[in-house]
Design a protein around this motif. Structure first.
Motif, mmCIF file in Angstrom:
data_model
loop_
_atom_site.group_PDB
_atom_site.id
_atom_site.type_symbol
_atom_site.label_atom_id
_atom_site.label_comp_id
_atom_site.label_asym_id
_atom_site.label_seq_id
_atom_site.Cartn_x
_atom_site.Cartn_y
_atom_site.Cartn_z
ATOM 1 N N ARG A 158 18.050 -10.398 -4.996
ATOM 2 C CA ARG A 158 16.703 -10.580 -4.475
ATOM 3 C C ARG A 158 16.532 -10.691 -3.195
ATOM 4 O O ARG A 158 15.770 -9.891 -2.263
ATOM 5 C CB ARG A 158 15.821 -11.493 -5.279
ATOM 6 N N ASN A 159 17.367 -11.476 -2.323
ATOM 7 C CA ASN A 159 17.442 -11.574 -0.943
ATOM 8 C C ASN A 159 17.742 -10.362 -0.218
ATOM 9 O O ASN A 159 17.228 -10.073 0.560
ATOM 10 C CB ASN A 159 18.291 -12.883 -0.855
ATOM 11 N N LYS A 160 18.786 -10.026 -1.037
ATOM 12 C CA LYS A 160 19.365 -8.356 -0.376
ATOM 13 C C LYS A 160 18.328 -7.454 -0.390
ATOM 14 O O LYS A 160 18.025 -6.625 0.567
ATOM 15 C CB LYS A 160 20.510 -7.892 -1.012
ATOM 16 N N PHE A 161 17.818 -7.381 -1.566
ATOM 17 C CA PHE A 161 16.522 -6.259 -1.760
ATOM 18 C C PHE A 161 15.425 -6.460 -0.638
ATOM 19 O O PHE A 161 14.717 -5.611 -0.239
ATOM 20 C CB PHE A 161 16.059 -6.438 -3.134
ATOM 21 N N ILE A 162 15.280 -7.760 -0.686
ATOM 22 C CA ILE A 162 13.736 -8.346 0.364
ATOM 23 C C ILE A 162 14.238 -7.950 1.718
ATOM 24 O O ILE A 162 13.395 -7.320 2.586
ATOM 25 C CB ILE A 162 13.439 -9.677 0.192
ATOM 26 N N ALA A 163 15.636 -8.013 2.209
ATOM 27 C CA ALA A 163 16.002 -7.690 3.527
ATOM 28 C C ALA A 163 16.156 -6.306 3.687
ATOM 29 O O ALA A 163 15.657 -5.747 4.972
ATOM 30 C CB ALA A 163 17.318 -8.175 3.840
ATOM 31 N N ASN A 164 16.386 -5.161 2.718
ATOM 32 C CA ASN A 164 16.499 -3.991 3.209
ATOM 33 C C ASN A 164 15.063 -3.234 2.751
ATOM 34 O O ASN A 164 15.181 -1.934 2.923
ATOM 35 C CB ASN A 164 17.612 -3.439 2.530
ATOM 36 N N PHE A 165 14.267 -3.705 1.924
ATOM 37 C CA PHE A 165 13.152 -3.128 1.572
ATOM 38 C C PHE A 165 12.161 -2.612 2.458
ATOM 39 O O PHE A 165 11.643 -1.432 2.398
ATOM 40 C CB PHE A 165 12.359 -3.788 0.467
ATOM 41 N N PRO A 166 11.675 -3.248 3.599
ATOM 42 C CA PRO A 166 11.023 -2.681 4.830
ATOM 43 C C PRO A 166 11.686 -1.401 5.636
ATOM 44 O O PRO A 166 10.763 -0.505 5.745
ATOM 45 C CB PRO A 166 10.735 -3.931 5.666
ATOM 46 N N GLU A 229 7.511 -8.289 -3.270
ATOM 47 C CA GLU A 229 7.329 -7.345 -2.210
ATOM 48 C C GLU A 229 7.335 -5.882 -3.062
ATOM 49 O O GLU A 229 6.714 -5.123 -2.358
ATOM 50 C CB GLU A 229 8.571 -7.161 -1.335
ATOM 51 N N PHE A 230 8.169 -5.616 -4.008
ATOM 52 C CA PHE A 230 8.136 -4.568 -4.791
ATOM 53 C C PHE A 230 6.650 -4.444 -5.370
ATOM 54 O O PHE A 230 6.211 -3.332 -5.658
ATOM 55 C CB PHE A 230 9.096 -4.297 -5.614
ATOM 56 N N ASN A 231 6.298 -5.618 -6.089
ATOM 57 C CA ASN A 231 4.947 -5.619 -6.583
ATOM 58 C C ASN A 231 3.791 -5.056 -5.768
ATOM 59 O O ASN A 231 2.657 -4.228 -6.006
ATOM 60 C CB ASN A 231 4.429 -6.879 -7.149
ATOM 61 N N PHE A 232 3.908 -5.494 -4.304
ATOM 62 C CA PHE A 232 2.776 -5.131 -3.392
ATOM 63 C C PHE A 232 2.838 -3.658 -3.295
ATOM 64 O O PHE A 232 2.016 -2.914 -2.941
ATOM 65 C CB PHE A 232 3.315 -5.888 -2.054
ATOM 66 N N PHE A 233 4.288 -3.071 -3.211
ATOM 67 C CA PHE A 233 4.402 -1.758 -2.703
ATOM 68 C C PHE A 233 3.951 -0.782 -4.124
ATOM 69 O O PHE A 233 2.972 0.127 -4.064
ATOM 70 C CB PHE A 233 5.877 -1.457 -2.698
ATOM 71 N N THR A 250 -0.881 3.007 5.137
ATOM 72 C CA THR A 250 -0.907 1.960 4.322
ATOM 73 C C THR A 250 0.534 1.237 4.182
ATOM 74 O O THR A 250 0.682 0.337 4.287
ATOM 75 C CB THR A 250 -1.591 2.372 2.948
ATOM 76 N N LEU A 251 1.458 2.414 3.899
ATOM 77 C CA LEU A 251 2.919 1.934 3.646
ATOM 78 C C LEU A 251 3.343 1.151 5.006
ATOM 79 O O LEU A 251 4.356 0.351 5.252
ATOM 80 C CB LEU A 251 3.520 2.903 3.459
ATOM 81 N N ALA A 252 3.076 1.840 6.208
ATOM 82 C CA ALA A 252 3.508 1.281 7.479
ATOM 83 C C ALA A 252 2.905 -0.103 7.873
ATOM 84 O O ALA A 252 3.509 -1.261 8.092
ATOM 85 C CB ALA A 252 2.944 2.189 8.583
ATOM 86 N N ASN A 253 1.717 -0.491 7.332
ATOM 87 C CA ASN A 253 0.973 -1.837 7.430
ATOM 88 C C ASN A 253 1.806 -2.826 6.486
ATOM 89 O O ASN A 253 2.036 -3.900 6.686
ATOM 90 C CB ASN A 253 -0.404 -1.830 6.993
ATOM 91 N N LEU A 254 2.039 -2.194 5.138
ATOM 92 C CA LEU A 254 2.834 -2.852 4.368
ATOM 93 C C LEU A 254 4.317 -3.268 4.775
ATOM 94 O O LEU A 254 4.783 -4.551 4.518
ATOM 95 C CB LEU A 254 2.935 -2.126 2.999
ATOM 96 N N SER A 255 4.961 -2.371 5.281
ATOM 97 C CA SER A 255 6.238 -2.840 5.852
ATOM 98 C C SER A 255 6.110 -3.969 7.136
ATOM 99 O O SER A 255 6.808 -4.917 7.093
ATOM 100 C CB SER A 255 6.846 -1.511 6.715
ATOM 101 N N ARG A 260 6.719 -9.571 8.519
ATOM 102 C CA ARG A 260 6.357 -10.847 8.961
ATOM 103 C C ARG A 260 6.512 -12.018 7.756
ATOM 104 O O ARG A 260 6.725 -13.291 8.058
ATOM 105 C CB ARG A 260 4.906 -10.740 9.268
ATOM 106 N N ARG A 261 6.381 -11.463 6.439
ATOM 107 C CA ARG A 261 6.632 -12.338 5.392
ATOM 108 C C ARG A 261 8.087 -13.011 5.410
ATOM 109 O O ARG A 261 8.177 -14.297 5.394
ATOM 110 C CB ARG A 261 6.292 -11.744 4.068
#
Length: 336
Positions: A158-166, A229-233, A250-255, A260-261
């Motif tokens: 999950r940490n690896k996913f969160i780091a690369n998802f943006p 993070e994926f739920n938000f997407f 919308t996706l740019a703002n989400l990224s 920031r999160r």
């Protein structure tokens, strides 16, 4: 004045009661550590309601087919244990899938049983501990060790996913601004970003190619990953498909929000690192001292698990240690 403890508590031997105290301490620690906060549970319930209202409904035949393909081990005894002893096997299957493990639930249960038997045999046949204590240690090893290993793999993935998802969302934004549809943008991001983000996005693309709707494939992946993070997407795409608007913006703002999160999480981790280090040092001292005393003079410390009074003190100590460790863990854990 010496006071001897009674060897019977009603019809139950006092040794059994004293040996169950460490298990009680481990149970208290498990509840304190893995019990989520009220705000986090409320957020998960809201996301689950939205997910269930949008996720595709499966027929009973499809559910049975999936269970046969992913849940059975081929060993009748293990399959009966899965059906009768595991309260929520589907959640355990999702947890294994979220950790990136390809094993079935049957293999997981079989590994736990073998690990418990190995621990029991190691303690019993080397005369390290009495029968009941060896059985208790084997039970705890069978239940807690596989859970801890899967939890470690799950957190790392999950940490690896969160780091690369943006970065994956940024690739989708560039694809949308260049005129590509969202499905093609997701496919491109899945091919460019490393696992596990790329793997999950490729699974979404494969599901769409096989005929599933994009929203259904996203909700299915969201249910398996259980990452906010994926739920938000997924929610952002679901809302945009209903209301319209500029999806790229919308996706740019989400990224930007996800970055920031993550920065806030890292800041909290840095601020709480001193308290965590102190907790690790203080928590490990009793076990280190017990090991050193056992290596120097085994007969001196052996009274703790031979004499009923020693077992009583060990049980109280482990219970107090578990409660204190759980309280310190909750003090340095923050939900964002």
């Amino acid at each position: 004045m010496n006071v001897d403890l009674p060897m019977q508590l009603g019809s139950v031997p006092i040794e059994w009661v004293l040996m169950s105290l460490p298990a009680l301490g481990a149970l208290v620690l498990f509840l304190l550590v893995f019990g989520g906060g009220g705000a986090a549970k409320q957020t998960r319930r809201r996301i689950n309601r939205v997910r269930e209202s949008n996720a595709p409904q499966m027929t009973p035949e499809q559910i049975i087919s999936i269970r046969r393909a992913t849940g059975e081990s081929g060993i009748p005894i293990v399959d009966n244990l899965i059906k009768h002893l595991i309260p929520q096997p589907e959640k355990l299957r999702l947890r294994l899938a979220s950790a990136g493990l390809k094993t079935t639930l049957g293999n997981y249960v079989l590994t736990s049983i073998l690990l418990g038997l190995f621990t029991f045999g190691l303690l019993k046949f080397t005369n390290t501990a009495p029968l009941l204590l060896s059985a208790l240690a084997g039970l705890l090893a069978a239940v807690l060790l596989p859970h801890a290993v899967v939890g470690f793999l799950l957190r790392r993935r999950r940490n690896k996913f969160i780091a690369n998802f943006p970065e994956a969302i940024d690739l989708m934004v560039r694809g949308l601004r260049s005129g590509l549809p969202i499905t093609e943008s997701i496919r491109t991001a899945g091919a460019e970003i490393i696992a596990p983000v790329g793997t999950e996005l490729q699974n979404v693309t494969d599901s769409v190619r096989l005929g599933a709707k994009l929203e259904e494939a996203l909700w299915e992946t969201s249910r398996r990953l259980d990452i906010q993070e994926f739920n938000f997407f997924t929610i952002a795409l679901a809302i945009q498909s209903e209301t319209g608007g500029n999806l790229a913006e919308t996706l740019a703002n989400l990224s930007d929000v996800l970055r920031r999160r993550r920065q806030l999480k890292l800041k909290i981790k840095a601020l709480s690192s001193e308290a965590k280090a102190s907790a690790y040092i203080i928590g490990s001292l009793p076990f280190i001292m017990a090991l050193l005393i056992y290596l120097i003079n085994p007969t001196y410390i052996a009274e703790l698990w031979i004499d009923p009074r020693g077992m009583f003190l060990v049980g109280i100590g482990l219970t107090s240690f578990a409660v204190g460790a759980g309280v310190m863990y909750k003090m340095v854990k923050f939900e964002i």
